[in-house]
Design a protein around this motif. Structure first.
Motif, mmCIF file in Angstrom:
data_model
loop_
_atom_site.group_PDB
_atom_site.id
_atom_site.type_symbol
_atom_site.label_atom_id
_atom_site.label_comp_id
_atom_site.label_asym_id
_atom_site.label_seq_id
_atom_site.Cartn_x
_atom_site.Cartn_y
_atom_site.Cartn_z
ATOM 1 N N LEU A 87 0.843 -1.201 0.000
ATOM 2 C CA LEU A 87 0.000 0.000 0.000
ATOM 3 C C LEU A 87 0.873 1.243 0.000
ATOM 4 O O LEU A 87 1.754 1.396 0.841
ATOM 5 C CB LEU A 87 -0.915 0.004 1.233
ATOM 6 N N SER A 88 0.610 2.160 -0.956
ATOM 7 C CA SER A 88 1.316 3.441 -1.026
ATOM 8 C C SER A 88 0.291 4.564 -1.036
ATOM 9 O O SER A 88 -0.650 4.537 -1.825
ATOM 10 C CB SER A 88 2.185 3.506 -2.287
ATOM 11 N N CYS A 89 0.437 5.541 -0.126
ATOM 12 C CA CYS A 89 -0.523 6.645 -0.001
ATOM 13 C C CYS A 89 0.162 7.980 -0.281
ATOM 14 O O CYS A 89 1.297 8.213 0.142
ATOM 15 C CB CYS A 89 -1.131 6.688 1.401
ATOM 16 N N LYS A 90 -0.554 8.851 -1.010
ATOM 17 C CA LYS A 90 -0.107 10.221 -1.260
ATOM 18 C C LYS A 90 -1.156 11.145 -0.646
ATOM 19 O O LYS A 90 -2.284 11.232 -1.129
ATOM 20 C CB LYS A 90 0.022 10.489 -2.761
ATOM 21 N N HIS A 91 -0.778 11.825 0.450
ATOM 22 C CA HIS A 91 -1.760 12.544 1.266
ATOM 23 C C HIS A 91 -1.833 14.018 0.876
ATOM 24 O O HIS A 91 -1.155 14.855 1.444
ATOM 25 C CB HIS A 91 -1.382 12.411 2.736
ATOM 26 N N ALA A 92 -2.649 14.334 -0.138
ATOM 27 C CA ALA A 92 -2.924 15.728 -0.524
ATOM 28 C C ALA A 92 -3.897 15.708 -1.689
ATOM 29 O O ALA A 92 -3.752 14.910 -2.617
ATOM 30 C CB ALA A 92 -1.649 16.474 -0.913
ATOM 31 N N SER A 93 -4.886 16.590 -1.655
ATOM 32 C CA SER A 93 -5.877 16.621 -2.730
ATOM 33 C C SER A 93 -5.325 17.266 -3.996
ATOM 34 O O SER A 93 -5.952 17.202 -5.048
ATOM 35 C CB SER A 93 -7.125 17.392 -2.266
ATOM 36 N N THR A 94 -4.128 17.904 -3.901
ATOM 37 C CA THR A 94 -3.559 18.571 -5.072
ATOM 38 C C THR A 94 -2.727 17.622 -5.927
ATOM 39 O O THR A 94 -2.264 18.006 -6.994
ATOM 40 C CB THR A 94 -2.682 19.751 -4.640
ATOM 41 N N TYR A 95 -2.508 16.405 -5.465
ATOM 42 C CA TYR A 95 -1.722 15.448 -6.244
ATOM 43 C C TYR A 95 -2.428 15.114 -7.553
ATOM 44 O O TYR A 95 -3.632 14.899 -7.592
ATOM 45 C CB TYR A 95 -1.509 14.150 -5.472
ATOM 46 N N LEU A 119 -2.466 2.020 -4.842
ATOM 47 C CA LEU A 119 -2.009 3.406 -4.854
ATOM 48 C C LEU A 119 -3.190 4.290 -4.479
ATOM 49 O O LEU A 119 -4.202 4.310 -5.168
ATOM 50 C CB LEU A 119 -1.479 3.782 -6.236
ATOM 51 N N VAL A 120 -3.059 5.014 -3.352
ATOM 52 C CA VAL A 120 -4.182 5.757 -2.778
ATOM 53 C C VAL A 120 -3.814 7.231 -2.660
ATOM 54 O O VAL A 120 -2.718 7.568 -2.200
ATOM 55 C CB VAL A 120 -4.556 5.202 -1.384
ATOM 56 N N THR A 121 -4.744 8.121 -3.066
ATOM 57 C CA THR A 121 -4.551 9.566 -2.913
ATOM 58 C C THR A 121 -5.894 10.271 -2.930
ATOM 59 O O THR A 121 -6.845 9.790 -3.548
ATOM 60 C CB THR A 121 -3.658 10.131 -4.039
ATOM 61 N N GLN A 122 -5.991 11.420 -2.215
ATOM 62 C CA GLN A 122 -7.208 12.220 -2.315
ATOM 63 C C GLN A 122 -7.242 13.025 -3.608
ATOM 64 O O GLN A 122 -8.265 13.582 -3.969
ATOM 65 C CB GLN A 122 -7.320 13.205 -1.133
ATOM 66 N N GLY A 123 -6.103 13.100 -4.299
ATOM 67 C CA GLY A 123 -6.026 13.865 -5.540
ATOM 68 C C GLY A 123 -6.564 13.076 -6.722
ATOM 69 O O GLY A 123 -7.532 12.335 -6.603
ATOM 70 N N LYS A 124 -5.893 13.228 -7.873
ATOM 71 C CA LYS A 124 -6.359 12.575 -9.084
ATOM 72 C C LYS A 124 -5.254 11.712 -9.684
ATOM 73 O O LYS A 124 -4.071 11.950 -9.452
ATOM 74 C CB LYS A 124 -6.809 13.625 -10.122
ATOM 75 N N ILE A 125 -5.659 10.716 -10.443
ATOM 76 C CA ILE A 125 -4.733 9.841 -11.156
ATOM 77 C C ILE A 125 -5.055 9.964 -12.636
ATOM 78 O O ILE A 125 -6.203 9.756 -13.044
ATOM 79 C CB ILE A 125 -4.872 8.391 -10.676
ATOM 80 N N ALA A 269 -4.408 25.506 -0.077
ATOM 81 C CA ALA A 269 -5.309 26.650 -0.261
ATOM 82 C C ALA A 269 -4.905 27.467 -1.493
ATOM 83 O O ALA A 269 -5.761 27.934 -2.251
ATOM 84 C CB ALA A 269 -5.291 27.525 0.990
ATOM 85 N N ILE A 270 -3.590 27.636 -1.696
ATOM 86 C CA ILE A 270 -3.108 28.373 -2.870
ATOM 87 C C ILE A 270 -3.499 27.642 -4.147
ATOM 88 O O ILE A 270 -4.023 28.233 -5.100
ATOM 89 C CB ILE A 270 -1.581 28.570 -2.790
ATOM 90 N N CYS A 271 -3.280 26.334 -4.195
ATOM 91 C CA CYS A 271 -3.597 25.556 -5.393
ATOM 92 C C CYS A 271 -5.095 25.536 -5.660
ATOM 93 O O CYS A 271 -5.524 25.511 -6.818
ATOM 94 C CB CYS A 271 -3.061 24.130 -5.251
ATOM 95 N N ALA A 272 -5.895 25.536 -4.604
ATOM 96 C CA ALA A 272 -7.339 25.545 -4.805
ATOM 97 C C ALA A 272 -7.777 26.794 -5.567
ATOM 98 O O ALA A 272 -8.668 26.742 -6.423
ATOM 99 C CB ALA A 272 -8.059 25.460 -3.458
#
Length: 305
Positions: A87-95, A119-125, A269-272
């Motif tokens: 399991l690999s996680c990337k913790h950020a919605s901007t990914y 592969l897990v992330t709150q962002g997009k693939i 917040a900046i990326c949003a």
């Protein structure tokens, strides 16, 4: 009741019901997922990985403690039905994860003799990464697919707040949908000729006809010039609490003066705000700390292509 009234009422009811169904089901689920992803991004790394592991336990995965593996802070070894999974996680919605992330996890899977990986992330693939994962035993869980897995694990009060907010937005949209349906019904009523007067007029003067009303065209809103988008983005960033000011160093580089360059919440917040401007999403951000802070200037992109 004349044909005009029947057609107008039918059109209004059809549009209103369709809008209600769409906004209360599909769009509300999308809004809830978007709000949920933002809420997940605000959770600490330990809290997020704990929720992910708990969700995977419901699927039958069990975490394996490997005393020889000292890199467990990033990758976790899981076991299901006798097979091991990484399991690999990337913790950020901007990914926005691409092929490289999938290939890196695939290499780790081979190195550790695992059956596959997650592969897990709150962002997009992106699509390229999905194509690469399809050729290997890598399961991808990004924001839209991850939220249903973690929704029931959110704190009850926070989940209720998300649902209340999205429900209120959905009701507002339904109201606007019915207002549009009413206007469409009126337009249909006015556009259709009245059958009875038209028949009488034809009997009295056969050569007289009624010209149909011209179709109503609704033009799309004008696209804002890129200079306007740059100016709006600079002003919007200046309102953030951790941002002193933002200026365009070049046409593609935005220099943002921040209190700390390693504050992920501030970066999110900046990326949003950057991602709200369609022509500026690939802009290069130069995060500049105070001169006496000892921090290094940081460069990043909110969305890579």
């Amino acid at each position: 009741m004349t044909t005009q009234w029947i057609a107008a009422i039918g059109v209004a009811i059809a549009i209103g019901c369709a809008a209600s169904f769409y906004f209360l089901t599909f769009q509300r689920r999308r809004d809830e997922a978007a709000a949920g992803i933002v809420a997940l991004s605000a959770i600490s790394w330990r809290g997020f990985i704990g929720m992910v592991l708990q969700a995977l336990r419901r699927r039958g995965y069990v975490q394996v403690v490997d005393l020889e593996d000292v890199s467990g802070d990033r990758d976790y070894m899981l076991e299901r039905e006798g097979a091991r999974w990484l399991l690999s996680c990337k913790h950020a919605s901007t990914y926005v994860l691409g092929r490289n992330a999938v290939q890196a996890l695939s290499s780790e899977v081979l190195l550790k003799s695992a059956a596959g990986g997650l592969l897990v992330t709150q962002g997009k693939i992106d699509a390229e990464a999905r194509g690469a994962a399809g050729k290997q035993r890598i399961e991808l869980l990004d924001g839209a697919k991850l939220w249903p897995e973690l929704r029931d694990l959110m704190p009850a009060g926070e989940l209720d707040a998300i649902r209340a907010k999205t429900g209120a937005v959905a009701r507002q949209r339904v109201l606007l949908g019915w207002l549009f349906a009413l206007l469409a019904g009126v337009a249909v009523f006015l556009a259709m000729p009245d059958a009875a007067p038209a028949a009488n007029a034809t009997a009295a003067t056969p050569s007289t006809g009624t010209a149909p009303a011209a179709p109503v065209r609704i033009e799309a809103p004008p696209h804002a010039p890129i200079e306007t988008q740059r100016s709006d983005l600079s002003r919007a960033l200046g309102t953030l609490p951790d941002v002193d000011r933002a200026i365009w160093a070049t046409g593609s580089t935005l220099q943002v003066f921040v209190a700390r360059v390693d504050d992920q919440a501030s970066v999110d917040a900046i990326c949003a705000l950057v991602l709200r401007h369609p022509d500026l999403t690939s802009s290069r951000l130069q995060l500049t700390p105070p001169a006496d802070s000892g921090q290094q200037t940081r460069f990043l992109q909110c969305r890579s292509f």
